[in-house]
Design an enzyme around this catalytic site. Structure first.
Site, PDB file in Angstrom:
ATOM      1  N   ASP A 180      71.237  26.245 -73.055  1.00 22.53           N
ATOM      2  CA  ASP A 180      72.047  25.012 -73.173  1.00 22.53           C
ATOM      3  C   ASP A 180      73.457  25.235 -73.697  1.00 22.53           C
ATOM      4  OD1 ASP A 180      69.752  23.646 -72.358  1.00 22.53           O
ATOM      5  OD2 ASP A 180      69.046  23.438 -74.415  1.00 22.53           O
ATOM      6  N   HIS A 230      70.393  18.835 -68.711  1.00 22.61           N
ATOM      7  CA  HIS A 230      69.717  18.714 -70.007  1.00 22.61           C
ATOM      8  C   HIS A 230      69.667  17.228 -70.374  1.00 22.61           C
ATOM      9  CE1 HIS A 230      68.288  20.089 -73.881  1.00 22.61           C
ATOM     10  NE2 HIS A 230      69.050  19.164 -74.421  1.00 22.61           N
ATOM     11  N   SER A 287      60.746  15.570 -60.281  1.00 24.21           N
ATOM     12  CA  SER A 287      61.372  14.332 -59.795  1.00 24.21           C
ATOM     13  C   SER A 287      62.848  14.551 -59.482  1.00 24.21           C
ATOM     14  CB  SER A 287      61.175  13.182 -60.793  1.00 24.21           C
ATOM     15  OG  SER A 287      61.960  13.374 -61.946  1.00 24.21           O
ATOM     16  N   ASN A 333      72.371  23.640 -64.737  1.00 17.60           N
ATOM     17  CA  ASN A 333      71.171  23.050 -65.330  1.00 17.60           C
ATOM     18  C   ASN A 333      71.482  21.621 -65.714  1.00 17.60           C
ATOM     19  OD1 ASN A 333      68.548  22.978 -66.562  1.00 17.60           O
ATOM     20  ND2 ASN A 333      69.526  23.225 -68.563  1.00 17.60           N
ATOM     21  N   GLU A 341      69.677  10.871 -64.732  1.00 16.19           N
ATOM     22  CA  GLU A 341      69.554  12.176 -64.051  1.00 16.19           C
ATOM     23  C   GLU A 341      69.485  11.989 -62.542  1.00 16.19           C
ATOM     24  OE1 GLU A 341      67.348  14.893 -67.390  1.00 16.19           O
ATOM     25  OE2 GLU A 341      66.091  13.989 -65.861  1.00 16.19           O
TER      26      GLU A 341
HETATM   27  C1  GRF Z   1      64.543  16.603 -66.910  1.00 13.18           C
HETATM   28  O1  GRF Z   1      64.506  15.699 -67.958  1.00 13.18           O
HETATM   29  C2  GRF Z   1      65.666  17.578 -67.106  1.00 13.18           C
HETATM   30  O2  GRF Z   1      66.704  17.062 -67.843  1.00 13.18           O
HETATM   31  C3  GRF Z   1      65.014  18.689 -67.879  1.00 13.18           C
HETATM   32  O3  GRF Z   1      63.697  18.753 -67.397  1.00 13.18           O
HETATM   33  C4  GRF Z   1      63.314  17.485 -66.887  1.00 13.18           C
HETATM   34  C5  GRF Z   1      62.767  17.688 -65.507  1.00 13.18           C
HETATM   35  O4  GRF Z   1      62.130  16.553 -65.015  1.00 13.18           O
HETATM   36  N1  GRF Z   1      65.753  19.902 -67.767  1.00 13.18           N
HETATM   37  P1  GRF Z   1      61.549  16.546 -63.537  1.00 13.18           P
HETATM   38  O5  GRF Z   1      60.548  17.681 -63.433  1.00 13.18           O
HETATM   39  O6  GRF Z   1      62.696  16.740 -62.618  1.00 13.18           O
HETATM   40  O7  GRF Z   1      60.911  15.208 -63.382  1.00 13.18           O
END
Ligand code: GRF
Length: 218
Positions: free
Chosen positions: A174, A133, A37, A131, A203
């Site tokens: 991380d 997190h 996503s 990245n 995000e």
């Molecule tokens: C997200 O929560 C990100 O923070 C973590 O992995 C997840 C990925 O979600 N690193 P998606 O596949 O982008 O929906």
């Protein structure tokens, strides 16, 4: 016959790359192994950009949702090649690193990619791998802290807030330098799922924007 180290599951098709007369087109490689996503939001954000393109998606998981999203053009008619690779290709050869260099990738964006990035790749792209997190690092980070495990730990610890951290990637999980954080409340009645929804909204709102800011400074 040896198994190929990597293969294109969605081939490179002719792509109408925007013609940039002044300056250079900045190229993103997205690593994603989950639902994708965030990858979708990022690809869509830059779909019309004349200065940034998502050039390549890489995944280690043939079942990753990101493959279907890419196949559907990331809801924006984008044809981004998807490369599937395995552990030996990633850890025992420098083929992925060389490919990224040949493709003149400017920024490597991890969006739900679970494997530790090998030292050779980190060194080949200094301060060019980021990245996201789903917590406020340095809390709730490290090996095994991913996906719902993070939100379960946050709720179990009785935290009153959580959030997202966008950071550079180094050789440890991380621990790279933090670029950006945003927080959200955790209510006493929240389940890990409630927290996950709030975090995902953060995000999607911030990751594409922070990537654009970083690339603008390149
Ligand atoms: C997200 O929560 C990100 O923070 C973590 O992995 C997840 C990925 O979600 N690193 P998606 O596949 O982008 O929906």
């Amino acid at each position: 016959m040896n198994k190929p180290a990597y293969q294109l599951v969605i081939p490179a098709v002719y792509r109408q790359t925007h013609y940039v007369t002044n300056g250079h087109l900045k190229r993103i490689a997205l690593f994603a192994s989950g639902s994708g996503s965030n990858a979708e939001k990022i690809a869509t954000h830059f779909a019309e950009s004349t200065s940034v393109e998502v050039s390549l998606v890489l995944t280690n998981n043939l079942k990753a949702g990101v493959i279907d999203r890419a196949r559907q053009g990331f809801s924006s008619g984008l044809h981004v090649p998807v490369l599937l690779f395995d552990r030996p290709a990633f850890y025992d050869t420098d083929r992925i690193t060389r490919l990224l260099q040949q493709q003149r990738i400017d920024l490597i964006v991890l969006a739900g990619f679970m494997w530790l990035v090998p030292t050779s790749l980190v060194r080949a792209f200094p301060n060019q791998i980021i990245n996201i997190h789903p917590a406020l690092l340095p809390k709730f980070g490290g090996k095994g802290m991913y996906g719902h495990y993070v939100h379960e730990a946050v709720v179990a610890a009785g935290e009153t807030e959580s959030g997202i951290t966008i950071h550079y990637v180094n050789e440890q999980y991380d621990e790279g330098q933090i670029i950006f954080q945003a927080s959200c409340p955790v209510l006493p009645t929240d389940t890990p799922n409630d927290v996950a929804h709030r975090i995902q909204a953060l995000e999607h709102r911030h990751y594409p924007r922070i990537i654009a800011n970083l690339l603008a400074a390149y």
